[in-house]
Design an enzyme around this catalytic site. Structure first.
Site: not given
Ligand code: BJW
Length: 237
Positions: A56, A91, A106, A133, A173-175, A199, A201
């Site tokens: 990546r 990014d 993130h 490091c 642009g986030t789901s 978004n 959609e």
């Molecule tokens: C367009 C487009 C175009 C496309 N124009 N739009 C059960 C229930 C609820 C929560 C939890 C659960 N079990 C565990 C949890 C918590 C967990 C979580 O949320 N899990 C769920 C998925 C079930 N969360 C965590 O663990 C987080 N930490 C946490 O909760 O700590 C506890 C805490 C919280 C608060 C205080 C203290 C403690 C950590 C989450 C880490 C996420 N990491 C990732 C990887 C990062 C590194 C990497 O990039 O590799 O982050 S996962 C991945 O998802 C990445 C993203 O940042 C993140 C969000 O995804 P995103 O960007 O929304 O992408 P998509 O694909 O989902 O959506 C794309 C959108 O774009 C779509 O809507 C399209 O329509 C749109 N689109 N083309 C405009 N051209």
């Protein structure tokens, strides 16, 4: 004067050539999230996780900011003290477009974290088990500085304070499926902010927003920013 918090996700970078996660053919269709985006996966197979992020990091060096990133930088330049940009993206396209008041909640793919001395360093090349490091010279303890599932996102205190004070919240642009970013619209809305979803959609949470615009980010984000800067977007409700 508005106080604006913008949340971006992978959709804003899609038209720059970076895959989203959960769309058809997205990153989680190709890789098991438990293998490459959890601390447990890294403990099981560090070489595989390092290679996933090496791949990546290499890709991210070949892409460029698009019109949506540029429009957000233009909005900040026009209202320097009023805009906080919070990105879930690892990014570097927002900063390359000129955004300055930016939080990577993130983490960043171009940083590596030494889990021995706890220092984060800029990192452009591949990471390996032998990487040294730059701060403590130790080897074998470097990992990508990204937030995996089960880990706490960065800088939540200033983000939450800004959301509580916001008069306008824009989600781009986030789901909205990943906690805690998924809760930001509720937090801002409860504090009286107008809330806007931009978004491709409607997301499953679209009904939570007071305003929605749908289409490609490179079209709807510049259009929204121009409308806002020209005073066409409605005042505080
Ligand atoms: C367009 C487009 C175009 C496309 N124009 N739009 C059960 C229930 C609820 C929560 C939890 C659960 N079990 C565990 C949890 C918590 C967990 C979580 O949320 N899990 C769920 C998925 C079930 N969360 C965590 O663990 C987080 N930490 C946490 O909760 O700590 C506890 C805490 C919280 C608060 C205080 C203290 C403690 C950590 C989450 C880490 C996420 N990491 C990732 C990887 C990062 C590194 C990497 O990039 O590799 O982050 S996962 C991945 O998802 C990445 C993203 O940042 C993140 C969000 O995804 P995103 O960007 O929304 O992408 P998509 O694909 O989902 O959506 C794309 C959108 O774009 C779509 O809507 C399209 O329509 C749109 N689109 N083309 C405009 N051209």
């Amino acid at each position: 004067m508005d106080r604006i918090v913008i949340l971006t996700g992978s959709g804003i970078s899609a038209e720059s050539g970076i895959s989203t996660f959960r769309d058809k053919g997205g990153i989680w269709a190709q890789y098991d999230v438990r293998d490459v985006a959890t601390p447990e996966g890294f403990a099981r197979n560090p070489a595989m996780v390092l290679e996933f992020y090496n791949m990546r990091r290499r890709l991210h060096q070949t892409v460029a900011p698009n019109a949506a990133h540029a429009a957000l930088a233009k909005l900040e330049a026009a209202h320097p003290s009023e805009v906080l940009l919070v990105t879930q993206n690892v990014d570097a396209l927002h900063e390359r477009a000129g955004s300055r008041n930016l939080i990577h909640m993130h983490g960043e793919v171009f940083k590596a974290w030494c889990t021995s001395c706890d220092v984060r360093s800029d990192w452009v090349d591949d990471l390996s088990a032998e990487s040294q490091c730059p701060a403590c010279s130790g080897t074998g303890r470097m990992r990508p500085d990204v937030v995996w599932f089960g880990e706490t996102p960065y800088q939540l205190d200033p983000i939450i304070a800004a959301l509580r004070a916001a008069t306008l919240f824009i989600s781009i642009g986030t789901s909205g499926t990943v906690y805690p970013a998924s809760q930001f619209v509720d937090l801002a809305g409860r504090s009286g902010a107008r809330t806007v979803e931009l978004n491709l959609e409607p997301t499953s949470g679209a009904a939570k927003f007071s305003h929605t615009r749908h289409g490609p980010a490179t079209e709807i984000v510049p259009a929204f920013v121009d409308e806002f800067l020209n005073g066409g977007f409605p005042g505080r409700s």
